[in-house]
Every structure is written in C-alpha cells, then in structure tokens.
Motif scaffolding. Structure first.
Motif, mmCIF file in Angstrom:
data_model
loop_
_atom_site.group_PDB
_atom_site.id
_atom_site.type_symbol
_atom_site.label_atom_id
_atom_site.label_comp_id
_atom_site.label_asym_id
_atom_site.label_seq_id
_atom_site.Cartn_x
_atom_site.Cartn_y
_atom_site.Cartn_z
ATOM 1 N N ARG A 1 29.128 37.530 55.326
ATOM 2 C CA ARG A 1 29.093 37.078 53.928
ATOM 3 C C ARG A 1 29.211 35.621 53.858
ATOM 4 N NH1 ARG A 1 31.912 39.618 49.234
ATOM 5 N NH2 ARG A 1 32.435 37.991 47.909
ATOM 6 N N VAL A 2 28.689 35.040 52.764
ATOM 7 C CA VAL A 2 28.368 33.733 52.246
ATOM 8 C C VAL A 2 29.762 33.318 52.327
ATOM 9 C CG1 VAL A 2 27.550 31.978 50.770
ATOM 10 C CG2 VAL A 2 26.175 33.856 51.270
ATOM 11 N N GLY A 3 30.243 31.936 52.908
ATOM 12 C CA GLY A 3 31.549 31.354 52.671
ATOM 13 C C GLY A 3 31.413 29.697 52.174
ATOM 14 N N LYS A 4 32.388 29.143 51.900
ATOM 15 C CA LYS A 4 32.360 27.672 51.482
ATOM 16 C C LYS A 4 31.893 26.873 52.616
ATOM 17 C CE LYS A 4 36.239 27.862 48.239
ATOM 18 N NZ LYS A 4 37.523 27.268 48.019
ATOM 19 N N THR B 1 13.549 28.172 43.038
ATOM 20 C CA THR B 1 14.024 26.883 43.040
ATOM 21 C C THR B 1 15.618 27.101 43.086
ATOM 22 O OG1 THR B 1 12.257 26.450 41.263
ATOM 23 C CG2 THR B 1 14.161 24.983 41.372
ATOM 24 N N VAL B 2 16.008 26.227 44.031
ATOM 25 C CA VAL B 2 17.622 26.403 43.923
ATOM 26 C C VAL B 2 18.194 25.433 42.846
ATOM 27 C CG1 VAL B 2 19.693 26.116 45.551
ATOM 28 C CG2 VAL B 2 17.439 27.066 46.423
ATOM 29 N N GLY B 3 17.712 24.239 42.997
ATOM 30 C CA GLY B 3 18.192 23.224 42.029
ATOM 31 C C GLY B 3 19.228 22.314 42.515
ATOM 32 N N ASP B 4 19.928 21.426 41.829
ATOM 33 C CA ASP B 4 21.060 20.693 42.295
ATOM 34 C C ASP B 4 22.401 21.461 42.389
ATOM 35 O OD1 ASP B 4 22.195 18.250 43.434
ATOM 36 O OD2 ASP B 4 22.720 17.650 41.427
ATOM 37 N N ILE B 5 22.957 21.652 43.459
ATOM 38 C CA ILE B 5 24.206 22.320 43.302
ATOM 39 C C ILE B 5 25.381 21.474 44.005
ATOM 40 C CG2 ILE B 5 25.872 24.500 43.736
ATOM 41 C CD1 ILE B 5 23.263 25.405 42.161
ATOM 42 N N PRO B 6 26.188 20.779 43.427
ATOM 43 C CA PRO B 6 26.934 19.533 43.865
ATOM 44 C C PRO B 6 28.106 20.587 44.729
ATOM 45 C CG PRO B 6 26.924 19.277 41.555
ATOM 46 C CD PRO B 6 26.132 20.576 42.122
ATOM 47 N N GLU B 7 29.065 20.213 45.776
ATOM 48 C CA GLU B 7 29.767 21.020 46.516
ATOM 49 C C GLU B 7 30.909 21.498 45.582
ATOM 50 O OE1 GLU B 7 31.214 18.668 49.880
ATOM 51 O OE2 GLU B 7 32.002 20.741 50.998
ATOM 52 N N PRO B 8 31.421 20.789 44.698
ATOM 53 C CA PRO B 8 32.677 21.452 43.938
ATOM 54 C C PRO B 8 31.904 22.941 43.133
ATOM 55 C CG PRO B 8 32.596 19.293 43.540
ATOM 56 C CD PRO B 8 31.482 19.476 44.283
ATOM 57 N N LEU C 1 31.696 28.691 42.875
ATOM 58 C CA LEU C 1 31.136 29.924 42.798
ATOM 59 C C LEU C 1 31.433 30.840 43.908
ATOM 60 C CD1 LEU C 1 28.991 31.701 41.576
ATOM 61 C CD2 LEU C 1 27.103 30.433 43.037
ATOM 62 N N ILE C 2 31.996 30.425 45.254
ATOM 63 C CA ILE C 2 32.155 31.161 46.179
ATOM 64 C C ILE C 2 33.651 31.799 45.849
ATOM 65 C CG2 ILE C 2 32.862 31.187 48.645
ATOM 66 C CD1 ILE C 2 29.999 30.755 48.229
ATOM 67 N N GLU C 3 34.389 31.057 45.371
ATOM 68 C CA GLU C 3 35.671 31.365 44.950
ATOM 69 C C GLU C 3 35.636 32.490 43.763
ATOM 70 O OE1 GLU C 3 38.599 28.616 43.464
ATOM 71 O OE2 GLU C 3 38.239 27.567 45.587
ATOM 72 N N TYR C 4 34.747 32.405 42.721
ATOM 73 C CA TYR C 4 34.343 33.394 41.952
ATOM 74 C C TYR C 4 33.871 34.811 42.300
ATOM 75 C CZ TYR C 4 32.075 35.265 37.415
ATOM 76 O OH TYR C 4 31.783 36.150 36.464
ATOM 77 N N TRP C 5 32.919 34.479 43.215
ATOM 78 C CA TRP C 5 32.387 35.618 44.246
ATOM 79 C C TRP C 5 33.546 36.428 44.877
ATOM 80 C CZ3 TRP C 5 27.379 33.334 46.302
ATOM 81 C CH2 TRP C 5 26.389 33.393 45.321
ATOM 82 N N PRO D 1 27.688 38.619 48.485
ATOM 83 C CA PRO D 1 26.534 37.678 49.072
ATOM 84 C C PRO D 1 26.405 37.528 50.500
ATOM 85 C CG PRO D 1 28.405 36.630 48.177
ATOM 86 C CD PRO D 1 28.758 38.170 48.254
ATOM 87 N N MET D 2 25.360 37.853 51.154
ATOM 88 C CA MET D 2 25.238 38.278 52.546
ATOM 89 C C MET D 2 24.221 37.140 53.231
ATOM 90 S SD MET D 2 27.726 40.650 52.953
ATOM 91 C CE MET D 2 27.645 41.070 54.383
#
Ligand code: ACO
Length: 151
Positions: A12-15, A32-39, A44-48, A57-58
C-alpha cells in the motif's frame, strides 16, 4: 496471480512515499501529477487509510526498493445488486525501464484479487484503445463505451 520477480514487492502507498518522489515519477508517466505539497499528500493518505474498505492505493517496488509501478482499486458501495460492490481500477502506470516484465499484469491481477476478497461482483476500468490488448491479457473484456464530461 503470477509471482513478482525476486526482490520486488507489492504494498500500500504510505506517508513515507512523499520523500523520494518515485511515486510521483511513476504516476507522471500516466498523466500530470501537479503540485502536491507534503501536508496535502499526508492528508490524502490519511483520508485513504480511514477508508480502507474503499481505497486500495498500491505500488510495486523493485529490488532497490524504488517504486516502479502504481495501481488503485476503488471499491464503490452500491444500493443495486442487493447492496453490492463494484471495483474500479484506476491509475495504472509502470516505469518505462520496468515495462514488459509482467508488472502491469501482476498489479491488475492483485487488484482483481483484492476486489474479489472485498466481495465485488465485477471490476471495471476506462482505458485508451492502445491498452485494450494489455487488459485482455489480464483477463478483462470490452464492455460498453467510455464517456466523460470535462471541467
Ligand atoms: N499492447 C499490446 N500488448 C501489450 C501492451 C500493449 N500496449 N502492453 C502490454 N502488453 C502485453 C505484453 O506483451 C504481455 O503479453 P504476454 O503475456 O503475451 O507477454 C502482457 O500484455 C502483460 O504485459 P506487462 O509486461 O504486464 O505490461 P507492463 O508491465 O509493461 O504494463 C502498461 C503495461 C501498464 C500499459 C504500461 O505499458 C504503462 O504503464 N503504460 C503507460 C501508462 C498507461 O497507459 N497506463 C494505463 C492507463 S489505463 C488505467 O489506468 C485504468
């Protein structure tokens, strides 16, 4: 499900995946992934993670522990089919240097297996014409027509 090559892992994807950017690099092959700041990434990981019965998300990592493939199984909880569930496969991407090693197929077979374990009655996805043969090799069949509305 075919086995992964020696030293490769599916997880699984992790923080922690924010740091080395290999998740972003692999996804950028697809779109396009775009700009995703760390917070934002962590939120999003917490939401998932709070919705593990929905979001799967694997990633596959290689023998150097680098992310080289991605895939998401989204489990939709429905009213129809007796409150049935439908699995949606999204965001399949294999790093070009690792393509042709059955990693895409192994990812799809694993996502289908998760869907079966979760009790889905079917698994569906949208793709380009050029990927139809790949998904057929994964055991899927053409069903219906993809449509969209863009904002
Ligand atoms: N056309 C025909 N056959 C193909 C194709 C293709 N485009 N891609 C793979 N195959 C075949 C392979 O030859 C192999 O066949 P074999 O078992 O007879 O040897 C079989 O499909 C399995 O191939 P893999 O090695 O598992 O494929 P790979 O790991 O290279 O991943 C993928 C395929 C995911 C399409 C990869 O090329 C990729 O990341 N492409 C760019 C991003 C992309 O288009 N992703 C899909 C978006 S759709 C979505 O996300 C729902």
């Amino acid at each position: 499900v075919p086995a992964l090559p020696q030293g490769y892992n599916l997880r699984r994807v992790g923080k922690e995946d924010f740091q080395d950017k290999n998740l972003f690099k692999t996804l950028s092959i697809l779109t396009t992934v775009g700009d995703i700041p760390e917070p934002k990434f962590h939120a999003l990981i917490e939401y998932w993670n709070d919705r593990k019965e929905i979001y799967n998300p694997m990633v596959i990592t290689n023998a150097e522990n680098v992310i080289i493939a991605t895939g998401m199984l989204f489990v939709e909880h429905k009213l129809i089919h007796g409150g049935g569930k439908v699995g949606h496969i999204e965001d399949i991407s294999v790093n070009p240097s690792e393509q042709g090693k059955k990693l895409g197929l192994i990812m799809i077979r694993n996502l289908i297996q998760i869907a079966q374990t979760e009790g889905c009655y079917k698994v569906i996805l949208d793709c380009d014409e050029k990927n139809v043969r790949f998904y057929e090799k994964c055991g899927m069949k053409i069903e219906g027509v993809e449509m969209g509305y863009r904002f």
